[in-house]
Design a protein around this motif. Structure first.
Motif, PDB file in Angstrom:
ATOM      1  N   GLN A 212       0.829  -1.217   0.000  1.00 26.25           N
ATOM      2  CA  GLN A 212       0.000   0.000   0.000  1.00 26.25           C
ATOM      3  C   GLN A 212       0.860   1.262   0.000  1.00 26.25           C
ATOM      4  OE1 GLN A 212      -2.450  -0.777   3.466  1.00 26.25           O
ATOM      5  NE2 GLN A 212      -4.089  -1.694   2.242  1.00 26.25           N
ATOM      6  N   ILE A 213       1.915   1.269   0.810  1.00 25.42           N
ATOM      7  CA  ILE A 213       2.820   2.429   0.865  1.00 25.42           C
ATOM      8  C   ILE A 213       3.464   2.660  -0.504  1.00 25.42           C
ATOM      9  CG2 ILE A 213       4.987   3.305   1.832  1.00 25.42           C
ATOM     10  CD1 ILE A 213       4.195   1.771   4.461  1.00 25.42           C
ATOM     11  N   MET A 214       3.940   1.582  -1.115  1.00 25.56           N
ATOM     12  CA  MET A 214       4.591   1.707  -2.419  1.00 25.56           C
ATOM     13  C   MET A 214       3.594   2.145  -3.488  1.00 25.56           C
ATOM     14  SD  MET A 214       7.329  -1.435  -2.280  1.00 25.56           S
ATOM     15  CE  MET A 214       8.215  -0.987  -3.793  1.00 25.56           C
ATOM     16  N   GLU A 215       2.374   1.593  -3.448  1.00 26.80           N
ATOM     17  CA  GLU A 215       1.357   1.984  -4.429  1.00 26.80           C
ATOM     18  C   GLU A 215       1.008   3.465  -4.287  1.00 26.80           C
ATOM     19  OE1 GLU A 215      -1.197  -1.770  -5.906  1.00 26.80           O
ATOM     20  OE2 GLU A 215      -1.702  -1.139  -3.866  1.00 26.80           O
ATOM     21  N   SER A 216       0.976   3.974  -3.052  1.00 30.41           N
ATOM     22  CA  SER A 216       0.670   5.389  -2.852  1.00 30.41           C
ATOM     23  C   SER A 216       1.797   6.287  -3.368  1.00 30.41           C
ATOM     24  CB  SER A 216       0.373   5.682  -1.372  1.00 30.41           C
ATOM     25  OG  SER A 216       1.546   5.547  -0.598  1.00 30.41           O
ATOM     26  N   SER A 217       2.980   5.686  -3.587  1.00 31.94           N
ATOM     27  CA  SER A 217       4.113   6.409  -4.174  1.00 31.94           C
ATOM     28  C   SER A 217       4.212   6.175  -5.681  1.00 31.94           C
ATOM     29  CB  SER A 217       5.416   5.973  -3.511  1.00 31.94           C
ATOM     30  OG  SER A 217       5.370   6.189  -2.129  1.00 31.94           O
ATOM     31  N   GLY A 218       3.184   5.544  -6.269  1.00 25.59           N
ATOM     32  CA  GLY A 218       3.169   5.343  -7.718  1.00 25.59           C
ATOM     33  C   GLY A 218       3.850   4.078  -8.208  1.00 25.59           C
ATOM     34  N   MET A 219       4.189   3.178  -7.286  1.00 29.71           N
ATOM     35  CA  MET A 219       4.809   1.904  -7.671  1.00 29.71           C
ATOM     36  C   MET A 219       3.740   0.822  -7.552  1.00 29.71           C
ATOM     37  SD  MET A 219       8.328   2.369  -5.513  1.00 29.71           S
ATOM     38  CE  MET A 219       9.279   3.877  -5.676  1.00 29.71           C
ATOM     39  N   SER A 220       3.180   0.418  -8.687  1.00 31.42           N
ATOM     40  CA  SER A 220       2.021  -0.468  -8.650  1.00 31.42           C
ATOM     41  C   SER A 220       2.403  -1.931  -8.437  1.00 31.42           C
ATOM     42  CB  SER A 220       1.200  -0.318  -9.928  1.00 31.42           C
ATOM     43  OG  SER A 220       1.983  -0.668 -11.047  1.00 31.42           O
ATOM     44  N   LEU A 221       1.432  -2.677  -7.913  1.00 33.45           N
ATOM     45  CA  LEU A 221       1.576  -4.118  -7.719  1.00 33.45           C
ATOM     46  C   LEU A 221       1.405  -4.782  -9.083  1.00 33.45           C
ATOM     47  CD1 LEU A 221       1.642  -6.670  -5.861  1.00 33.45           C
ATOM     48  CD2 LEU A 221      -0.848  -6.440  -5.715  1.00 33.45           C
ATOM     49  N   ILE A 222       2.405  -5.559  -9.509  1.00 30.83           N
ATOM     50  CA  ILE A 222       2.340  -6.245 -10.797  1.00 30.83           C
ATOM     51  C   ILE A 222       1.734  -7.635 -10.631  1.00 30.83           C
ATOM     52  CG2 ILE A 222       3.654  -7.166 -12.750  1.00 30.83           C
ATOM     53  CD1 ILE A 222       5.853  -5.124 -12.079  1.00 30.83           C
ATOM     54  N   GLN A 223       2.255  -8.363  -9.645  1.00 34.96           N
ATOM     55  CA  GLN A 223       1.822  -9.745  -9.446  1.00 34.96           C
ATOM     56  C   GLN A 223       2.001 -10.108  -7.987  1.00 34.96           C
ATOM     57  OE1 GLN A 223       3.043 -12.599 -12.469  1.00 34.96           O
ATOM     58  NE2 GLN A 223       3.533 -14.106 -10.901  1.00 34.96           N
ATOM     59  N   LYS A 224       1.100 -10.972  -7.501  1.00 33.88           N
ATOM     60  CA  LYS A 224       1.230 -11.466  -6.129  1.00 33.88           C
ATOM     61  C   LYS A 224       0.762 -12.899  -6.073  1.00 33.88           C
ATOM     62  CE  LYS A 224      -3.298 -10.082  -4.373  1.00 33.88           C
ATOM     63  NZ  LYS A 224      -4.013  -9.457  -3.266  1.00 33.88           N
ATOM     64  N   GLY A 225       1.176 -13.585  -5.010  1.00 35.38           N
ATOM     65  CA  GLY A 225       0.750 -14.962  -4.844  1.00 35.38           C
ATOM     66  C   GLY A 225       1.254 -15.530  -3.541  1.00 35.38           C
ATOM     67  N   GLU A 226       0.866 -16.775  -3.309  1.00 37.87           N
ATOM     68  CA  GLU A 226       1.242 -17.504  -2.096  1.00 37.87           C
ATOM     69  C   GLU A 226       2.222 -18.606  -2.461  1.00 37.87           C
ATOM     70  OE1 GLU A 226      -0.273 -16.959   1.088  1.00 37.87           O
ATOM     71  OE2 GLU A 226      -1.249 -15.210   0.190  1.00 37.87           O
ATOM     72  N   TYR A 227       3.076 -18.942  -1.524  1.00 44.99           N
ATOM     73  CA  TYR A 227       3.922 -20.132  -1.664  1.00 44.99           C
ATOM     74  C   TYR A 227       3.928 -20.826  -0.309  1.00 44.99           C
ATOM     75  CZ  TYR A 227       7.426 -16.879   0.292  1.00 44.99           C
ATOM     76  OH  TYR A 227       8.085 -15.944   1.058  1.00 44.99           O
ATOM     77  N   THR A 228       4.369 -22.052  -0.271  1.00 41.72           N
ATOM     78  CA  THR A 228       4.401 -22.785   0.988  1.00 41.72           C
ATOM     79  C   THR A 228       5.296 -22.017   1.955  1.00 41.72           C
ATOM     80  OG1 THR A 228       4.086 -24.875  -0.158  1.00 41.72           O
ATOM     81  CG2 THR A 228       4.930 -25.002   2.090  1.00 41.72           C
ATOM     82  N   GLY A 229       4.698 -21.496   3.027  1.00 40.58           N
ATOM     83  CA  GLY A 229       5.479 -20.766   4.015  1.00 40.58           C
ATOM     84  C   GLY A 229       5.433 -19.257   3.890  1.00 40.58           C
ATOM     85  N   GLY A 230       4.657 -18.740   2.928  1.00 42.10           N
ATOM     86  CA  GLY A 230       4.601 -17.282   2.823  1.00 42.10           C
ATOM     87  C   GLY A 230       3.908 -16.779   1.578  1.00 42.10           C
ATOM     88  N   ARG A 231       4.232 -15.536   1.243  1.00 41.26           N
ATOM     89  CA  ARG A 231       3.609 -14.885   0.092  1.00 41.26           C
ATOM     90  C   ARG A 231       4.602 -13.906  -0.541  1.00 41.26           C
ATOM     91  NH1 ARG A 231       2.550 -14.225   4.688  1.00 41.26           N
ATOM     92  NH2 ARG A 231       1.106 -15.964   4.508  1.00 41.26           N
ATOM     93  N   TYR A 232       4.304 -13.514  -1.779  1.00 37.08           N
ATOM     94  CA  TYR A 232       5.185 -12.586  -2.493  1.00 37.08           C
ATOM     95  C   TYR A 232       4.379 -11.513  -3.198  1.00 37.08           C
ATOM     96  CZ  TYR A 232       3.807 -14.805  -6.896  1.00 37.08           C
ATOM     97  OH  TYR A 232       3.081 -15.254  -7.974  1.00 37.08           O
ATOM     98  N   ALA A 233       5.058 -10.414  -3.503  1.00 33.84           N
ATOM     99  CA  ALA A 233       4.473  -9.341  -4.313  1.00 33.84           C
ATOM    100  C   ALA A 233       5.576  -8.742  -5.174  1.00 33.84           C
ATOM    101  CB  ALA A 233       3.866  -8.267  -3.413  1.00 33.84           C
ATOM    102  N   TYR A 234       5.315  -8.667  -6.483  1.00 36.04           N
ATOM    103  CA  TYR A 234       6.234  -7.991  -7.394  1.00 36.04           C
ATOM    104  C   TYR A 234       5.726  -6.574  -7.582  1.00 36.04           C
ATOM    105  CZ  TYR A 234       8.357 -12.417  -8.956  1.00 36.04           C
ATOM    106  OH  TYR A 234       9.017 -13.611  -9.030  1.00 36.04           O
ATOM    107  N   MET A 235       6.593  -5.594  -7.321  1.00 36.91           N
ATOM    108  CA  MET A 235       6.213  -4.193  -7.416  1.00 36.91           C
ATOM    109  C   MET A 235       6.883  -3.552  -8.632  1.00 36.91           C
ATOM    110  SD  MET A 235       4.249  -4.149  -4.812  1.00 36.91           S
ATOM    111  CE  MET A 235       3.799  -2.406  -4.901  1.00 36.91           C
TER     112      MET A 235
END
Length: 150
Positions: free
Chosen positions: A110-133
């Motif tokens: 959310q902080i990065m998106e408010s600075s104009g860096m949009s979320l490209i892709q996100k997902g879950e993996y065993t043990g956590g999650r990721y977000a490409y900005m």
């Protein structure tokens, strides 16, 4: 100036490749180490993969090399649209992202998106999650945020 991510430690470098077996073997041979097993990311039902705001069946074959403090991730995308496929089509093989382990992934996004860096892709993996900005314009590489379960 506040450190948005709460860290400046790069944990991983992600490289997009056409042929993961061939490239993994080249790295293994170059460094005189064992070639890691490659594996496919989970299907969308488990990974909950979203690319540019929409659910996607995209998967990738991954191989990880532990290189001291850094992990090298080789990524061979499938045919479905994803940040990995997009990179391969637009830039060819090469370094696609650098990754950081963060706490409070949703807040950081959310902080990065408010600075104009949009979320490209996100997902879950065993043990956590990721977000490409989308940090390409200012920082010249995509940032991946990783949040591991406690």
């Amino acid at each position: 100036m506040k450190n948005v991510l709460g860290t400046n430690v790069i944990t991983q470098i992600g490289i997009i490749v056409h042929d993961i077996e061939k490239t993994s073997q080249a790295y293994a041979d170059f460094f005189g180490i064992e070639k890691p097993e490659s594996f496919w990311t989970d299907a969308v039902e488990k990974a909950e993969t979203e690319y540019r705001g929409k659910s996607t069946p995209a998967r990738a074959k991954l191989a990880f090399f532990d290189m001291g403090a850094l992990q090298l991730e080789l990524i061979q995308p499938d045919e479905h649209q994803s940040t990995w496929r997009e990179f391969l089509e637009e830039h060819g093989e090469g370094v696609q992202h650098i990754a950081f382990v963060v706490e409070g992934l949703k807040e950081k996004v959310q902080i990065m998106e408010s600075s104009g860096m949009s979320l490209i892709q996100k997902g879950e993996y065993t043990g956590g999650r990721y977000a490409y900005m989308d940090t390409l314009q200012d920082l010249k590489v995509i940032f991946e945020l990783l949040e591991n379960d406690k």
